[in-house]
Design a protein around this motif. Structure first.
Motif, PDB file in Angstrom:
ATOM      1  N   LYS A  58      42.357  77.974  36.695  1.00  0.00           N
ATOM      2  CA  LYS A  58      43.808  77.829  36.768  1.00  0.00           C
ATOM      3  C   LYS A  58      44.393  77.390  35.426  1.00  0.00           C
ATOM      4  O   LYS A  58      45.447  77.875  35.005  1.00  0.00           O
ATOM      5  CB  LYS A  58      44.165  76.811  37.844  1.00  0.00           C
ATOM      6  N   MET A  59      43.687  76.460  34.776  1.00  0.00           N
ATOM      7  CA  MET A  59      44.181  75.972  33.488  1.00  0.00           C
ATOM      8  C   MET A  59      44.205  77.083  32.451  1.00  0.00           C
ATOM      9  O   MET A  59      45.103  77.133  31.601  1.00  0.00           O
ATOM     10  CB  MET A  59      43.292  74.820  32.979  1.00  0.00           C
ATOM     11  N   LEU A  95      40.296  83.650  40.514  1.00  0.00           N
ATOM     12  CA  LEU A  95      40.836  83.070  41.746  1.00  0.00           C
ATOM     13  C   LEU A  95      40.854  84.106  42.869  1.00  0.00           C
ATOM     14  O   LEU A  95      40.534  83.805  44.037  1.00  0.00           O
ATOM     15  CB  LEU A  95      42.245  82.532  41.483  1.00  0.00           C
ATOM     16  N   LEU A 120      37.152  76.453  39.595  1.00  0.00           N
ATOM     17  CA  LEU A 120      38.457  77.030  39.942  1.00  0.00           C
ATOM     18  C   LEU A 120      39.592  76.307  39.212  1.00  0.00           C
ATOM     19  O   LEU A 120      40.579  76.930  38.796  1.00  0.00           O
ATOM     20  CB  LEU A 120      38.668  76.964  41.453  1.00  0.00           C
ATOM     21  N   GLN A 121      39.475  74.988  39.114  1.00  0.00           N
ATOM     22  CA  GLN A 121      40.491  74.237  38.360  1.00  0.00           C
ATOM     23  C   GLN A 121      40.540  74.704  36.892  1.00  0.00           C
ATOM     24  O   GLN A 121      41.601  74.866  36.303  1.00  0.00           O
ATOM     25  CB  GLN A 121      40.170  72.738  38.438  1.00  0.00           C
ATOM     26  N   HIS A 122      39.384  74.955  36.292  1.00  0.00           N
ATOM     27  CA  HIS A 122      39.290  75.433  34.908  1.00  0.00           C
ATOM     28  C   HIS A 122      39.927  76.807  34.772  1.00  0.00           C
ATOM     29  O   HIS A 122      40.600  77.127  33.791  1.00  0.00           O
ATOM     30  CB  HIS A 122      37.817  75.464  34.483  1.00  0.00           C
ATOM     31  N   ASN A 148      35.042  73.781  42.871  1.00  0.00           N
ATOM     32  CA  ASN A 148      36.399  73.277  42.635  1.00  0.00           C
ATOM     33  C   ASN A 148      36.659  73.043  41.148  1.00  0.00           C
ATOM     34  O   ASN A 148      37.752  73.318  40.628  1.00  0.00           O
ATOM     35  CB  ASN A 148      36.599  71.988  43.415  1.00  0.00           C
ATOM     36  N   VAL A 149      35.624  72.532  40.482  1.00  0.00           N
ATOM     37  CA  VAL A 149      35.763  72.325  39.023  1.00  0.00           C
ATOM     38  C   VAL A 149      35.975  73.656  38.306  1.00  0.00           C
ATOM     39  O   VAL A 149      36.834  73.792  37.423  1.00  0.00           O
ATOM     40  CB  VAL A 149      34.520  71.601  38.467  1.00  0.00           C
TER      41      VAL A 149
END
Length: 1516
Positions: free
Chosen positions: A1497-1498, A1505, A1493-1495, A1490-1491
């Protein structure tokens, strides 16, 4: 200076005078006169300012110059009048009436009041000095009458009219008194004036009216024909003023003269005695009346004494017939027996019957004797009585004198006069009788006893006590008593004053002088005036001394001693012109007086009239060896020599210096104990340092030179003469060691000696020793006197000289000099020179600007400003240099102006410009520069550049004869330089060999010409000849460095090293030898040698400009040679931070970053942002280079338009092309930027927008790059082929290569590109089929044709890899790695290692992780990381860890390090993110996924993704 500027300067002068800033006013006026010498107002302002500064002579000169220019203008005449009025100077007073007369003429038609005022002043002068001429007198009378008429018509106040009539009476009365008694018209004007004045006088009676009446009576008494008016005026005055005796005295005098003895006369005598009982006229009138009637007068003793006191003044009132009776009455009187001696002198000789009376005969004889008529005295004397005996004693020889006086004394033993005559006789008989107390002294004492009222007795007693008894106390008392008895006894009074001054009793002396001067009438008491004037001169009251000595001269205008004293007074008062006239008058009266001539010469020397002073000094020295005259003569000749040297007339200057040395040596022989003479000799010898060494041949007396005394003189060169000057200063210091100025002079002498070549004394060592001695002498002077600014300034100059170069001490000294004297133009200029030498332009400019404000005519500060302007590229440079040549002849200014004139003339493109017309045509630049440069070459004859410029200007001015008169040796030298610099080396060698070469510079020029002609051995031989002649250590170092370079050029590496090592071992190694030694080590990969040389080079202190760039480049090259690639960028960055204003260092840094530190290539360079601040003094087009390097850095960092639409490589290259469209490198950069954009599009999956530009850009590069290098052309071709190949246009790529090969069939790079395209086509056509061995062999041979092409080896390795030949691919990569190491290409080494690691990584990722592949990956990536930071190497290590140990924690750590870093490229981050996601997915670590994937997206990583979605769907 234009008309407006002249008006502005005059306005500034007027304001300065208004503010009482008179020195500033003088500066403005002199600036005006420099360009407009006949400016009336400027001369008037100078006169006014000089008058206020108490410079009367300069003021008088300025006013007279203005009067000559505009004689009808009032200002200058008014200024002259004011100057003469307030200056107590006799020559001014003489000229003052003429000034008033001119002002009367000018005012007569314009200003009546002023005219009246001038007439009043003129009348006052006339009343005081009686200086009006007859013509001027009548002119003023009519002017007075005219003014009175105007005043009466204007009905002005009667007081004003009264004043005019009174002034007219005064003027006419004086004229009547002198010479106009017979002028009836003048007399009638005078009577009319008195009558008019008495009518206007108010009140009546009154003091003013009484005085005017007395003057009227006095005037009428002088006019015999006005008897009636005289009686009427007297009676009228007596009526108004009955107690006034003056009108009665006038009437009595009239009666006595006319012989009238009627009742009116007797009544007048009686009335006068009633009012004035002591009136001699009254007594004389009654006495004559009684004699006429035969009666005796009954007069007591007191009245008789009064009568006798009055009679001598009343003789003029008696006719000659009555003098006998009066005189007899005086002689026979017993009431006052001694007084007749003063009565009978003079008028007694007119008595006709005196021969019958022995007493009268004696009296008449004495009268004749008093008048000097000895023969007449002998005729009148008969031997009867003691009086006749005494008189005979005064007339005849010594025995008869003594007999006559002794007999007279025996006959009248109580007569003190006869004892006095005996004592005087004994005194006059000589030294023996003076010392015999029984003779002169005894008889003088008897005379004093019998007649204590005889003053002459006490005068001789004073002589005795002063000269014989040596008792100054008694002598002073006797003189004082004699003077008290007879205040007309000048000898006694003078002696009394002299003795009082000797005994320091100034009060008594001054009291005596004051009493005499108060009683003295004009033209008398010369001795008192002169002595008081000398006293005032002694105590420094020069103005009062001048006044008293002028009064003494009125008594005796022919006294030459008094004129000399007056000259001294004027001289001490700084009135040089007046002093010169006084000494001239003294010399005229006494031609044998040397002192007058000497003082006149000294004054002319002070006034700067050295030629006139020399003539008068020679007049003295021709008569005798007078030391002061010899000293003054030497000083004047030395001053004249300095003046000639300022005008570059060195030959005449040397002759004068030689004469000065001869004359001063004559003085030294006479007075070797005088320190000032030795000091002047030192000055004369040191003065030769200014001229050129070949002219400084001086004849010096043998004894002074310390050589063979058998000859009179020896010819010494410049160095020897300076050495003699040193010995003279040392001799002066032995006599007066505590005089700081002598230490200062000795220090300057050592400094001058240090600048003269001394081949026989050790060169550089001798120079350093002399400079140290100079420094110590100046320090000694400062220790004795730290308050003299010139000492500090000289120490600063010496400290910044070559050989010491203690700039900190020099700066301190200049600042101290300025603190001691703020208005110190020399120190400010030297401080500016120091700052300029240290490249601190701003501080140098400020210092020069202050110096200019202090003294605008000081040339050195203007030269400093010109050098600054030249350095910054200002258009004012030429104008500033021109101004320096107008101020004075200075070598630096002359050469600078000549250079700019020649440079402007050589630039034919600017002939129509306004700047050319002003600087060359309007300012007459060619003629001015030619004249100045002629003086320059007269002094400096070893400068070929100057002679070339002079020849060019002579030719331009059509002065062919002057050009031909230049010496053959100088012409040959100029030709040598010309041929050498213009590429005609063989011709330069020929001309050099045709002339004798003795100087180091000439031999070095020959060696350089040999070198440029390719004759290396001959060049080395010429340098060796120069080395044998060189006397200075620095010259030897330069020659050795040049020989080392030539030895290296011939391949003699060891010889070159030896020579350079020899240079580096000197006490002060030059930077050039260390630079060569370091470069030699770098070229031959000798890191130890390069490092040692660089270390010594860096020890030489801070550098600037080009030297800083050289040192930085050498340091970076050494670090690269040592393999310390990361330090290369750090060293360049350090240099940039130390010198942020140097664009060349920024350019160097921008070149090094993409090569040695590509991670920082995306940093925007300072050179790009400050592109407009690059000064024009830097070489090359740095603006173009800055943009090009910035674009290359953006290319290296992968900056493309999709990443940043504003700041990318394409935008930067487009700007570079727009700025420099003719530079092929910018077009090549644009091609690379377009290729980057296309590649970015291919990687992103979009269609490229800039396809098909390759051939167009390539043709542009070919068109622009006519002189472009072969490397650039090959790179552009390869870039074009690569672009076509990437776009799939293989046929066009092959056709392009074929087209080029048709032009250059043997071009290996083009052949390589062709083979690459053909190979690509084969691979595509074969569909995965292996290439034949023959094709592979052909490809290998093509690569071998380009052995240094790293890209070719990489391509060959890729071909082998595609064919599955991994071992051959590894060998190709290793070959490229070895080549990159040999070439020292850091980026190529990194590329080869990374490609090798990638090659080994592919089988590992394919599931074949053999140990040799993993070892190869670790080895390659480790080497890459040793060379510097590399994200790609870290990625390969992380992927290897992933392949070998996928589930290990170290795998996640390595991948996270890449993913979450901010500095790594996007591609590396994305690849690492893919593998990290696979690692986490395999371990099912949802939290970390999750970390990640969040990175993603940013950062907008959409692919990651999508990949996560695929992994998630596949797992389900």
């Amino acid at each position: 200076m234009s008309n407006k500027e002249v008006k502005a300067a005059l306005k500034s002068a007027r304001e300065a005078i208004k503010n009482k800033e008179f020195k500033e006013a003088l500066k403005h006026c002199k600036a005006v006169l420099k360009l407009e010498k006949n400016n009336y107002n400027a001369w008037v302002f100078i006169g006014l300012a000089a008058s206020e500064l108490e410079q009367p002579d300069q003021s008088q000169t300025a006013y007279k110059k203005a009067v000559e220019l505009e004689p009808e203008q009032l200002l200058a005449w008014q200024g002259l009048a004011n100057l003469y009025e307030k200056t107590d100077q006799w020559d001014f007073k003489v000229e003052l009436p003429n000034i008033y007369q001119k002002l009367v003429e000018l005012y007569a038609s314009s200003d009546k009041n002023k005219c009246y005022e001038m007439i009043s002043k003129l009348s006052e002068i006339y009343q005081e000095k009686k200086t009006l001429t007859l013509f001027l007198f009548f002119s003023h009378i009519w002017i007075y009458l005219y003014l009175i008429q105007v005043k009466e018509e204007e009905a002005v106040d009667k007081k004003e009219l009264l004043q005019l009539w009174q002034q007219m009476t005064q003027l006419l009365s004086d004229c009547i008194n002198e010479e106009e008694q017979d002028n009836n018209e003048t007399q009638q004007h005078l009577i009319t004036a008195f009558e008019k004045a008495m009518v206007l006088m108010d009140p009546v009676p009154g003091e003013e009216h009484k005085k005017l009446s007395a003057d009227y009576v006095k005037c009428l008494s002088k006019l015999p024909q006005e008897e009636a008016k005289l009686k009427q005026a007297c009676e009228s005055m007596l009526t108004l003023y009955p107690n006034q005796s003056y009108p009665l005295e006038v009437l009595c005098s009239y009666y006595l003269k006319t012989g009238v003895q009627d009742e009116d006369a007797v009544g007048c005598f009686s009335r006068l005695l009633d009012l004035a009982p002591n009136s001699g006229l009254g007594h004389l009138g009654l006495g004559t009346k009684a004699l006429q009637e035969g009666r005796q007068l009954n007069i007591d003793t007191k009245t008789w004494a009064t009568f006798l006191n009055c009679i001598p003044g009343s003789f003029a009132c008696l006719p000659s017939s009555r003098l006998k009776a009066v005189l007899c009455l005086c002689v026979e009187s017993t009431a006052y027996p001694r007084r007749p001696l003063c009565v009978y002198t003079g008028p007694y000789i007119v008595i006709p019957d005196a021969e019958k009376d022995p007493v009268l005969v004696a009296l008449r004889g004495r009268a004749y004797l008093n008048r000097g008529q000895v023969d007449e005295a002998l005729k009148t004397i008969h031997l009867c009585g003691a009086k006749s005996l005494a008189l005979l004693g005064e007339l005849f020889s010594l025995p008869l004198l003594l007999f006559s006086f002794l007999k007279a004394a025996s006959q009248s033993p109580d007569c003190g006069e006869y004892y006095f005559l005996l004592g005087k006789l004994y005194w006059d008989m000589g030294e023996e009788t003076r010392k015999d107390r029984s003779k002169a002294h005894t008889h003088l004492l008897k005379a004093a006893k019998f007649d204590p009222h005889l003053g002459c007795v006490f005068r001789y007693l004073g002589h005795y006590y002063r000269e014989v008894a040596n008792d100054h106390g008694r002598a002073r008392g006797c003189y004082k008593k004699a003077f008290e008895m007879d205040d007309d006894d000048a000898e006694s009074g003078a002696a009394s004053v002299d003795l009082s001054m000797e005994q320091d009793d100034m009060d008594t002396a001054l009291a005596i002088l004051q009493s005499v001067i108060e009683k003295a009438t004009p033209g008398s008491a010369k001795w008192a005036w002169m002595r008081r004037g000398l006293y005032y001169l002694k105590v420094g009251e020069h103005q009062q001394a001048v006044a008293d000595l002028q009064a003494a001269l009125r008594a005796d205008p022919e006294d030459w001693v008094c004129w000399e004293c007056l000259g001294e007074a004027y001289l001490n008062r700084r009135s040089f012109t007046a002093a010169l006239k006084a000494f001239g008058k003294a010399h005229q009266l006494q031609p044998s007086s040397i002192y007058s001539v000497y003082q006149a010469a000294a004054i002319k020397q002070t006034l700067g009239k050295f030629k006139e002073a020399v003539a008068e000094y020679l007049q003295i020295t021709a008569q005798q060896d007078y030391v002061p005259a010899l000293k003054g003569l030497g000083e004047c000749q030395l001053s004249l020599a300095k003046g000639l040297m300022e005008d570059c007339r060195d030959g005449g200057a040397i002759d004068l210096i030689q004469q000065a040395i001869q004359n001063l040596f004559r003085a030294v022989v006479l007075r070797p104990d005088l320190s000032c003479l030795w000091k002047l000799l030192g000055d004369a010898c040191t003065a030769v340092s200014t001229v050129s060494s070949n002219r400084a041949q001086v004849l010096v007396p043998a004894l002074l030179a310390g050589l063979d005394s058998n000859t009179q003189s020896h010819a010494l060169n410049q160095a020897q003469t300076l050495k003699v000057g040193e010995r003279c200063y040392v001799r002066a210091l032995k006599l007066m060691s505590e005089v700081p100025s002598l230490w200062y002079d000795l220090g300057l002498n050592y400094y001058r000696q240090s600048s003269v070549p001394r081949p026989d004394e050790g060169g550089q060592d001798s120079q350093s020793l002399l400079l140290e001695k100079a420094q110590q002498c100046l320090k000694k002077a400062i220790m004795m006197d730290s308050g003299t600014h010139s000492y500090w300034n000289a120490l600063g100059v010496i400290s910044m000289s070559k050989g010491l170069e203690n700039f900190a001490l020099a700066q301190h000294c200049f600042i101290k000099s300025i603190q001691v004297e703020p208005n110190n133009v020399v120190a400010w200029t030297n401080l500016g020179t120091l700052y300029l030498k240290k490249d601190n332009i701003e501080l140098a400019h400020e210092a020069f600007k202050i110096a200019q404000s202090l003294e605008p005519l000081y040339v050195n500060c203007w030269i400093g400003q010109a050098l600054i302007a030249e350095r910054v590229g200002s258009y004012d440079t030429m104008d500033l240099f021109r101004h320096t040549t107008e101020l004075s002849t200075h070598m630096e200014g002359v050469k600078g102006y000549a250079f700019w004139v020649c440079s402007t003339l050589l630039d034919k493109s600017n002939r129509d410009s306004e700047l050319y017309r002003y600087n060359i045509v309007q300012m007459n630049a060619i003629s001015a520069a030619q004249v100045a440069l002629s003086k320059y070459t007269e002094r400096i004859q070893s400068d070929p550049d100057a002679f070339i410029m002079l020849g060019y200007m002579n030719e331009h001015l059509q002065l062919k004869r002057q050009a031909l008169q230049t010496s053959n040796s100088i012409l040959c030298m100029s030709h040598c330089v010309f041929y050498s610099t213009s590429g005609q080396s063989e011709e330069a060698v020929r001309v050099y060999n045709s002339i004798p070469l003795q100087e180091v510079s000439d031999l070095a020029g020959l060696a350089l010409a040999y070198c440029r002609a390719g004759l290396i051995p001959e060049s080395i031989n010429a340098y060796e000849r120069a080395l044998a002649v060189a006397s200075i250590e620095k010259e030897k170092a330069y020659i050795l460095t040049a020989v080392a370079l030539l030895q290296h050029r011939q391949g003699n590496l060891d010889s070159a090293k030896t020579l350079l090592f020899k240079c580096s071992m000197l006490k002060e190694p030059i930077a050039e030898s260390l630079l060569c030694l370091c470069a030699l080590g770098l070229v031959h990969s000798d890191a130890t040698l390069a490092a040692a040389a660089l270390t010594e080079l860096l020890k030489q202190g801070s550098a600037s400009g080009k030297v800083t760039e050289q040192r930085c480049l050498l340091t970076c090259a050494l670090l690269a040679l040592q393999g310390n690639y990361s330090a290369v960028q750090r060293e360049a960055s350090r240099a940039v931070h130390s010198n942020p204003g140097n664009p060349s260092l920024w350019a160097l840094l921008s070149r090094l970053i993409p090569q040695y530190y590509p991670r920082k290539a995306n940093v925007r360079l300072h050179t790009h942002t400050n592109i407009t601040h690059i000064p024009s003094t830097y070489p090359g087009n740095l603006l173009e280079s800055a943009l090009l390097y910035s674009g290359v850095n953006q290319l290296a960092s992968g900056r493309h338009s999709e990443e940043n639409s504003h700041r990318n490589a394409l935008k930067t290259m487009q700007r570079a092309v727009l700025l420099c469209p003719d530079d092929p490198a910018t077009w090549a950069g644009l091609m690379a930027a377009c290729h980057t954009e296309n590649t970015s599009c291919y990687l992103s999956g979009s269609a490229p927008c800039r396809r098909g530009l390759e051939q167009t850009l390539m043709s542009v590069v070919s068109e622009k790059g006519v002189c472009a290098s072969q490397t650039l052309e090959a790179w552009v071709l390869q870039q074009a082929v690569t672009g076509l190949t990437l776009g799939g246009q293989l046929e066009q790529a092959e056709a392009l290569c074929t087209q080029v090969l048709n032009v250059s069939p043997e071009h290996p790079t083009v052949m390589l590109s062709l083979r690459q395209v053909q190979c690509q086509r084969l691979l595509l056509a074969g569909g995965g089929t292996a290439l034949p061995d023959s094709v592979l062999e052909q490809l290998n041979n093509t690569v071998m044709m380009n052995p240094t092409n790293l890209g070719a080896w990489h391509w060959l390795a890729e071909v082998y890899r595609s064919q599955g030949l991994l071992v051959q691919a590894v060998l190709a990569y290793r070959q490229s790695l070895q080549l990159a190491s040999q070439l020292g290409l850091h980026s190529s080494q990194v590329a080869s290692l990374l490609r090798l690691a990638l090659l080994a990584l592919e089988p590992c990722l394919a599931g074949v992780p053999r140990k040799d592949w993993t070892d190869m990956i670790l080895e390659a990536t480790t080497e890459v990381l040793k060379l510097g930071s590399s994200p790609m190497a870290l990625l390969f290590q992380a992927l290897l860890q992933y392949v070998t140990k996928m589930a290990a924690r170290e795998t996640r750590r390595l991948l996270e390090r890449l993913v979450y870093s901010q500095d790594f490229p996007v591609t590396v981050v994305q690849v690492a993110s893919w593998y990290l996601l696979r690692h986490l997915h395999a371990k099912n670590d949802q939290e970390l996924m999750n970390v990640l994937l969040q990175h993603a997206k940013m950062n907008g990583d959409q692919r990651l993704l999508e990949f996560h979605s695929l992994l998630a769907s596949s797992s389900t």
